[in-house]
Write an enzyme that holds these catalytic residues in place. Structure first.
Site, PDB file in Angstrom:
ATOM      1  N   GLU A  27      11.047 -16.992 -71.770  1.00 60.11           N
ATOM      2  CA  GLU A  27      12.471 -17.274 -72.024  1.00 60.11           C
ATOM      3  C   GLU A  27      13.110 -17.501 -70.663  1.00 60.11           C
ATOM      4  O   GLU A  27      13.385 -16.545 -69.938  1.00 60.11           O
ATOM      5  CB  GLU A  27      13.135 -16.084 -72.729  1.00 60.11           C
ATOM      6  N   CYS A  45      22.349 -16.898 -69.116  1.00 57.09           N
ATOM      7  CA  CYS A  45      21.341 -17.969 -69.037  1.00 57.09           C
ATOM      8  C   CYS A  45      21.755 -19.206 -69.819  1.00 57.09           C
ATOM      9  O   CYS A  45      21.388 -20.312 -69.472  1.00 57.09           O
ATOM     10  CB  CYS A  45      20.015 -17.461 -69.567  1.00 57.09           C
TER      11      CYS A  45
HETATM   12  P1  NAD Z   1      13.847 -13.174 -62.270  1.00 59.66           P
HETATM   13  O1  NAD Z   1      12.901 -14.222 -62.734  1.00 59.66           O
HETATM   14  O2  NAD Z   1      14.105 -13.046 -60.821  1.00 59.66           O
HETATM   15  O3  NAD Z   1      13.321 -11.723 -62.744  1.00 59.66           O
HETATM   16  C1  NAD Z   1      12.972 -11.442 -64.067  1.00 59.66           C
HETATM   17  C2  NAD Z   1      11.972 -10.305 -64.088  1.00 59.66           C
HETATM   18  O4  NAD Z   1      10.816 -10.671 -63.341  1.00 59.66           O
HETATM   19  C3  NAD Z   1      12.479  -9.008 -63.467  1.00 59.66           C
HETATM   20  O5  NAD Z   1      12.061  -7.925 -64.265  1.00 59.66           O
HETATM   21  C4  NAD Z   1      11.817  -8.984 -62.109  1.00 59.66           C
HETATM   22  O6  NAD Z   1      11.567  -7.683 -61.625  1.00 59.66           O
HETATM   23  C5  NAD Z   1      10.513  -9.706 -62.361  1.00 59.66           C
HETATM   24  N1  NAD Z   1      10.024 -10.387 -61.158  1.00 59.66           N
HETATM   25  C6  NAD Z   1      10.779 -10.909 -60.154  1.00 59.66           C
HETATM   26  N2  NAD Z   1       9.975 -11.485 -59.227  1.00 59.66           N
HETATM   27  C7  NAD Z   1       8.702 -11.317 -59.651  1.00 59.66           C
HETATM   28  C8  NAD Z   1       7.421 -11.686 -59.118  1.00 59.66           C
HETATM   29  N3  NAD Z   1       7.301 -12.347 -57.967  1.00 59.66           N
HETATM   30  N4  NAD Z   1       6.332 -11.366 -59.827  1.00 59.66           N
HETATM   31  C9  NAD Z   1       6.432 -10.712 -60.997  1.00 59.66           C
HETATM   32  N5  NAD Z   1       7.610 -10.325 -61.542  1.00 59.66           N
HETATM   33  C10 NAD Z   1       8.728 -10.615 -60.883  1.00 59.66           C
HETATM   34  O7  NAD Z   1      15.176 -13.386 -63.108  1.00 59.66           O
HETATM   35  P2  NAD Z   1      16.538 -12.590 -63.030  1.00 59.66           P
HETATM   36  O8  NAD Z   1      17.205 -12.889 -61.720  1.00 59.66           O
HETATM   37  O9  NAD Z   1      16.348 -11.159 -63.399  1.00 59.66           O
HETATM   38  O10 NAD Z   1      17.358 -13.286 -64.228  1.00 59.66           O
HETATM   39  C11 NAD Z   1      17.995 -14.507 -64.072  1.00 59.66           C
HETATM   40  C12 NAD Z   1      17.175 -15.648 -64.633  1.00 59.66           C
HETATM   41  O11 NAD Z   1      16.760 -15.354 -65.954  1.00 59.66           O
HETATM   42  C13 NAD Z   1      17.992 -16.919 -64.755  1.00 59.66           C
HETATM   43  O12 NAD Z   1      17.206 -18.035 -64.401  1.00 59.66           O
HETATM   44  C14 NAD Z   1      18.370 -16.969 -66.225  1.00 59.66           C
HETATM   45  O13 NAD Z   1      18.683 -18.244 -66.703  1.00 59.66           O
HETATM   46  C15 NAD Z   1      17.140 -16.398 -66.846  1.00 59.66           C
HETATM   47  N6  NAD Z   1      17.426 -15.830 -68.172  1.00 59.66           N
HETATM   48  C16 NAD Z   1      16.925 -16.446 -69.278  1.00 59.66           C
HETATM   49  C17 NAD Z   1      17.226 -15.939 -70.528  1.00 59.66           C
HETATM   50  C18 NAD Z   1      16.711 -16.568 -71.802  1.00 59.66           C
HETATM   51  O14 NAD Z   1      16.830 -15.932 -72.833  1.00 59.66           O
HETATM   52  N7  NAD Z   1      16.144 -17.754 -71.781  1.00 59.66           N
HETATM   53  C19 NAD Z   1      18.040 -14.816 -70.630  1.00 59.66           C
HETATM   54  C20 NAD Z   1      18.521 -14.235 -69.480  1.00 59.66           C
HETATM   55  C21 NAD Z   1      18.207 -14.743 -68.247  1.00 59.66           C
END
Ligand code: NAD
Length: 476
Positions: free
Chosen positions: A222, A256
């Site tokens: 997602e 998002c």
């Molecule tokens: P992110 O991708 O930075 O982090 C998401 C998760 O991944 C966190 O739990 C984080 O700890 C983990 N993570 C971060 N870096 C990692 C790595 N290198 N290896 C493994 N895991 C890692 O996203 P965010 O900043 O928490 O959220 C914002 C993003 O999420 C935006 O792009 C937003 O559009 C998207 N989002 C999508 C939805 C949806 O339903 N489609 C909903 C909410 C947010």
């Protein structure tokens, strides 16, 4: 709320491996639970979330000053709604789904049985931490999996509280929440989970998919991106401005599926901007800084990123129509509307994820379609229009994960709709039936009742058997 970067603690590799092994061993037991047992678990989750409602509100206030009513609306309600929907439908989802059997297989019947994938991993982001952690958990439980959860480290108060809730409700060998950031996530991703449900950025989505490939784990991703909104000349501008302003500044724009940018017909541009200003004043008063309904940016890193977006665009000639003011001490960015944004500025290139609304004007819908299609497929696309022709033209010439006509964001709240993106904005869908299926294997079964045609077609082949094969190819 602190402007310091406070993060949730990491979980040790030893503990993660231990829990994973326990869950693997216990999977069959959980996988064979009945409709009644799964409903009971969902009810307990429901009751516990309601019991902890004041603490959830407080934790989210601590993490980024989210208003309690907004917590109820966007964190609690989506989860309780998902639970109610699952409880209403789980008997049907878990049952046998009979399907047609072709004449060539006469004497047999066929059905699909959804079985649990096994031990699954949920990784969630910080922007709706409760909603996007417990929402997928409901589907994983309904489907009969053991579940490990890793919420975002960036909202530490909410992460700690969710751990407390999960620990109170479940034994570790059934559902366990491990706190942490990249290090914990990387350890988890090295394990052979049966399914990974990840919500976050496209960049990390690729990291998750690469890790899943090592074990051929299935994934639901997602993701995010830049979701466009189009307002044509036939739209009701008052309605469009009110709804878009709500969707844009909700959760301080850290959504998002909010309108990342708005295309408005040239003839309606000024009226739209004026009306957005009117509603922003109505929602958050003339000084949003003082208004409790208006939240804050989650941390100083994201605050600096957004401030630089605005600064860079203005330096290159963009015009601030509303807002554009900041307070670093509180990670505050005023509700902002910005126009005349140069083509190569970061606001145009990257997902904004903050309270900044870029407005572009157009005269020909084809230009807008071309611009949208020159980008990655968005998570959502919104159309404000009273013209069936324009709506049809936009829908049939663009691709997006989902969307609304004459609204924005709220398709998320309908559990009967599959929710998710397409390619860069996501792979697979969640919510309701789609969520249950994401965490299940569709086991296709055929039951033979009486001898079938194939029994007469076993080797050695001869001309009579060949005739029957020819007939089958021709008629069945
Ligand atoms: P992110 O991708 O930075 O982090 C998401 C998760 O991944 C966190 O739990 C984080 O700890 C983990 N993570 C971060 N870096 C990692 C790595 N290198 N290896 C493994 N895991 C890692 O996203 P965010 O900043 O928490 O959220 C914002 C993003 O999420 C935006 O792009 C937003 O559009 C998207 N989002 C999508 C939805 C949806 O339903 N489609 C909903 C909410 C947010």
């Amino acid at each position: 709320m602190s402007t310091q970067l406070v993060l949730a603690p990491e979980t040790s590799t030893r503990q993660i491996h231990q829990i994973f092994e326990l869950q693997k061993q216990h999977q069959r037991v959980i996988g064979n639970t009945t409709v009644a047992q799964r409903k009971e678990k969902l009810s307990k989750l429901h009751q516990t979330i309601l019991k902890y409602r004041p603490q959830i509100r407080e934790a989210l206030y601590q993490d980024y000053r989210k208003h309690p009513s907004e917590v109820d609306l966007t964190e609690i309600y989506p989860v309780t709604g998902e639970i109610k929907h699952a409880k209403r439908n789980i008997r049907e989802w878990m049952g046998k789904h009979h399907v047609q059997t072709p004449l060539a297989l006469l004497g047999s019947s066929s059905y699909i049985k959804y079985e649990p994938k096994g031990t699954v991993l949920i990784i969630s982001p910080w922007n709706f931490p409760v909603n996007l952690t417990f929402g997928p958990l409901v589907s994983a439980i309904a489907a009969g999996n053991t579940v490990m959860i890793k919420p975002s480290e960036i909202t530490p108060h909410t992460s700690a509280l969710m751990k407390q809730i999960i620990t109170e409700l479940f034994r570790e060998d059934e559902v366990a929440l491990v706190e942490g950031g990249v290090s914990t996530s990387t350890t988890l991703l090295s394990l052979p989970f049966n399914h990974i449900f990840f919500t976050g950025s496209p960049k990390i989505g690729k990291v998750v998919m690469a890790a899943a490939a090592k074990h051929l784990a299935s994934v639901t991703l997602e993701l995010g991106g830049k979701s466009p909104t189009i307002i044509d000349q036939s739209a009701n501008i008052k309605v469009a401005a009110r709804r878009i302003a709500w969707g844009k500044y909700l959760n301080n724009g850290q959504v998002c599926l909010t309108s990342d940018y708005v295309f408005v017909h040239k003839s309606k541009r000024d009226e739209f901007i004026k009306t957005v200003k009117h509603f922003v004043n109505q929602f958050y008063s003339a000084n949003a800084y003082e208004e409790k309904s208006y939240g804050r940016i989650v941390n100083s890193r994201h605050f600096d990123r957004l401030k630089n977006y605005i600064k860079e665009a203005v330096d290159q000639g963009a015009q601030i129509e509303l807002g554009g003011t900041f307070d670093k001490n509180e990670n505050y960015i005023a509700p902002t509307v910005i126009t005349n944004i140069p083509k190569d500025s970061n606001i145009r290139k990257h997902e904004i994820f903050g309270p900044i609304m870029p407005v572009y004007e157009f005269t020909d819908i084809d230009e807008v379609i071309q611009e949208i299609n020159s980008r990655e497929k968005p998570l959502a696309l919104y159309i404000f229009s009273r013209s069936k022709k324009n709506i049809h033209q936009i829908l049939s010439n663009t691709r997006a994960g989902g969307g609304c006509i004459n609204h924005n964001v709220i398709h998320f709240f309908n559990n009967a709709l599959p929710f998710g993106g397409t390619n860069n904005s996501g792979i697979g869908k969640g919510h309701g039936d789609a969520g249950f299926k994401a965490f299940s294997n569709a086991r296709g079964m055929l039951k033979q009742h009486v001898p079938n045609v194939l029994d007469f077609l076993l080797p050695p082949y001869n001309s009579f058997k060949q005739k029957i094969i020819d007939l089958a190819i021709k008629y069945f």
